[in-house]
Design a protein around this motif. Structure first.
Motif, PDB file in Angstrom:
ATOM      1  N   LEU A 101       4.200 -12.844  -8.146  1.00  0.00           N
ATOM      2  CA  LEU A 101       3.235 -13.764  -7.549  1.00  0.00           C
ATOM      3  C   LEU A 101       2.625 -14.632  -8.652  1.00  0.00           C
ATOM      4  N   SER A 102       2.371 -15.889  -8.319  1.00  0.00           N
ATOM      5  CA  SER A 102       1.745 -16.772  -9.301  1.00  0.00           C
ATOM      6  C   SER A 102       0.230 -16.621  -9.293  1.00  0.00           C
ATOM      7  N   MET A 103      -0.291 -15.918  -8.296  1.00  0.00           N
ATOM      8  CA  MET A 103      -1.733 -15.641  -8.250  1.00  0.00           C
ATOM      9  C   MET A 103      -1.930 -14.346  -7.472  1.00  0.00           C
ATOM     10  N   GLY A 104      -3.082 -13.735  -7.655  1.00  0.00           N
ATOM     11  CA  GLY A 104      -3.343 -12.491  -6.934  1.00  0.00           C
ATOM     12  C   GLY A 104      -4.587 -11.810  -7.452  1.00  0.00           C
ATOM     13  N   HIS A 105      -4.809 -10.619  -6.988  1.00  0.00           N
ATOM     14  CA  HIS A 105      -5.919  -9.738  -7.375  1.00  0.00           C
ATOM     15  C   HIS A 105      -7.297 -10.287  -6.989  1.00  0.00           C
ATOM     16  N   ASN A 180      -7.824  -9.953   2.595  1.00  0.00           N
ATOM     17  CA  ASN A 180      -6.834  -8.882   2.469  1.00  0.00           C
ATOM     18  C   ASN A 180      -5.408  -9.402   2.297  1.00  0.00           C
ATOM     19  N   TYR A 183      -3.582  -8.018  -0.441  1.00  0.00           N
ATOM     20  CA  TYR A 183      -2.729  -6.832  -0.312  1.00  0.00           C
ATOM     21  C   TYR A 183      -1.436  -7.167   0.422  1.00  0.00           C
ATOM     22  N   PRO A 186       1.252  -9.010  -2.115  1.00  0.00           N
ATOM     23  CA  PRO A 186       2.019  -8.018  -2.892  1.00  0.00           C
ATOM     24  C   PRO A 186       3.010  -7.220  -2.040  1.00  0.00           C
TER      25      PRO A 186
ATOM     26  N   GLY B 104      -5.350  -5.967 -11.465  1.00  0.00           N
ATOM     27  CA  GLY B 104      -4.147  -6.192 -10.676  1.00  0.00           C
ATOM     28  C   GLY B 104      -3.467  -7.477 -11.083  1.00  0.00           C
ATOM     29  N   HIS B 105      -2.463  -7.870 -10.301  1.00  0.00           N
ATOM     30  CA  HIS B 105      -1.699  -9.103 -10.457  1.00  0.00           C
ATOM     31  C   HIS B 105      -0.917  -9.173 -11.774  1.00  0.00           C
ATOM     32  N   ARG B 182       2.105  -3.006  -9.599  1.00  0.00           N
ATOM     33  CA  ARG B 182       1.313  -4.172  -9.173  1.00  0.00           C
ATOM     34  C   ARG B 182       1.433  -4.416  -7.677  1.00  0.00           C
ATOM     35  N   TYR B 183       2.481  -3.876  -7.064  1.00  0.00           N
ATOM     36  CA  TYR B 183       2.630  -3.994  -5.609  1.00  0.00           C
ATOM     37  C   TYR B 183       2.242  -2.691  -4.911  1.00  0.00           C
ATOM     38  N   PRO B 186      -1.874  -2.362  -4.622  1.00  0.00           N
ATOM     39  CA  PRO B 186      -2.383  -3.084  -3.447  1.00  0.00           C
ATOM     40  C   PRO B 186      -2.006  -2.410  -2.116  1.00  0.00           C
ATOM     41  N   LEU B 190      -4.449  -1.571   1.036  1.00  0.00           N
ATOM     42  CA  LEU B 190      -4.171  -1.872   2.446  1.00  0.00           C
ATOM     43  C   LEU B 190      -4.343  -0.590   3.267  1.00  0.00           C
TER      44      LEU B 190
END
Lengths: 213, 213
Positions: A101-105, A180, A183, A186, B104-105, B182-183, B186, B190
């Protein structure tokens, strides 16, 4: 309810055709009108192709099935038509190699879209299943309905998305607020890794098993 | 294979008791020896309580079932005993209210543990199921085995974890390198959100549905 499909690639065409088959009026748009016309023709009666502005004006629910990075450039010129629309974010903010992912958390693609287009109501859904499953119009695997999680901040918008999921035969599970998506995005990467890297292939999906306490 | 349980709280006691029942030799440790003794007594024959250093020396596979923030302070003084050990990271780097991840991420709790203790081999597993399910010694829900994803960088270590998962009756699925925590972390959030916030309760689990291409 008329459904607009923004992005007539593999995912958009598959979902649009399936939604047409189960009785929805569906309109496609694309960067090139030829793609949209082809998608509409393949989807059969009940499907049309429209220019982007006409599509947004004609549909109250819009599926974002274009690459994540194209969402802002595509929607920005249409901003004044977005008020009150439901944007169903089918995308994931993938890196170029589709391996992360290019972004997250602390944020998510869906939240960024919502922040950018507050006129619309964003619902995350359809993001963790391969296009091949949609193309096969399958909502069941191993005899069980695949669980489709959806997340959003407005109940009415979520309810509309839920109705579509249920009509397609998915096990529709409310995953809470749009936040969410941190979540659910990911989860899509886990799906991609399992399917494309670890050899499980495209015919996979998650199911939420649950029993009473 | 002797399994060491580091952290004799709800999750550690439940998993340790279950592993004892299916035939593993299990040793518990805890911040207070009384807790560890109680956990061993509850787990029955085959279980013992050991001081932390003795436990790490006696066991080649260690389950980290203490809160994430206590891992470094607990393991740091034992560093010279960790060479060649398998650390099974059952934890998630939760915020204080258990409603989000503290990292994360671009990283994950499991990767941070691995970075901090490169002498050991870290495998992520058991992190997205509620303690209640472990306490009930259930690996099936709705008649289907719950999928337990595991991730790690060393095949031999992953294989040992897989054997335990299979013996407990889980559907053990290799989720790739440790980085894929990282997955998986999350996924736990969830799970927590669905169970504790959205009302599904603790008797939930994910299943990976899959069919041949």
């Amino acid at each position: 309810m008329r459904i607009g499909i923004i992005g007539s690639g593999k995912v958009g065409r598959a979902l649009g055709a399936w939604m047409t088959r189960v009785g929805y009026e569906v309109a496609f748009t694309s960067r090139t009108q030829a793609h949209a016309l082809e998608a509409a023709r393949d989807a059969g009666p009940g499907a049309t192709a429209l220019e982007p502005r006409a599509l947004v004006e004609a549909c109250d629910l819009l599926l974002l099935t274009l690459p994540f990075t194209q969402i802002v450039p595509t929607l920005e010129p249409l901003r004044e038509t977005l008020a009150g629309k439901i944007l169903v974010d089918v995308t994931n903010p993938l890196t170029d190699n589709h391996r992360a992912l290019s972004m997250g958390h602390t944020t998510s693609g869906a939240e960024e879209i919502s922040r950018r287009f507050p006129e619309a109501s964003v619902v995350k859904a359809f993001n963790a299943v391969f296009a091949e499953v949609y193309a096969a119009q399958r909502s069941r695997l191993e005899g069980r309905p695949v669980t489709m999680f959806y997340a959003g901040d407005e109940d009415a918008a979520k309810q509309r998305v839920r109705e579509i999921l249920v009509r397609l035969g998915f096990d529709a599970v409310d995953a809470g607020p749009l936040m969410n998506s941190r979540y659910l995005e990911p989860l899509s990467l886990l799906n991609i890794h399992l399917g494309r890297v670890l050899g499980w292939g495209a015919n996979i999906g998650f199911s939420l098993l649950r029993e009473p306490q």
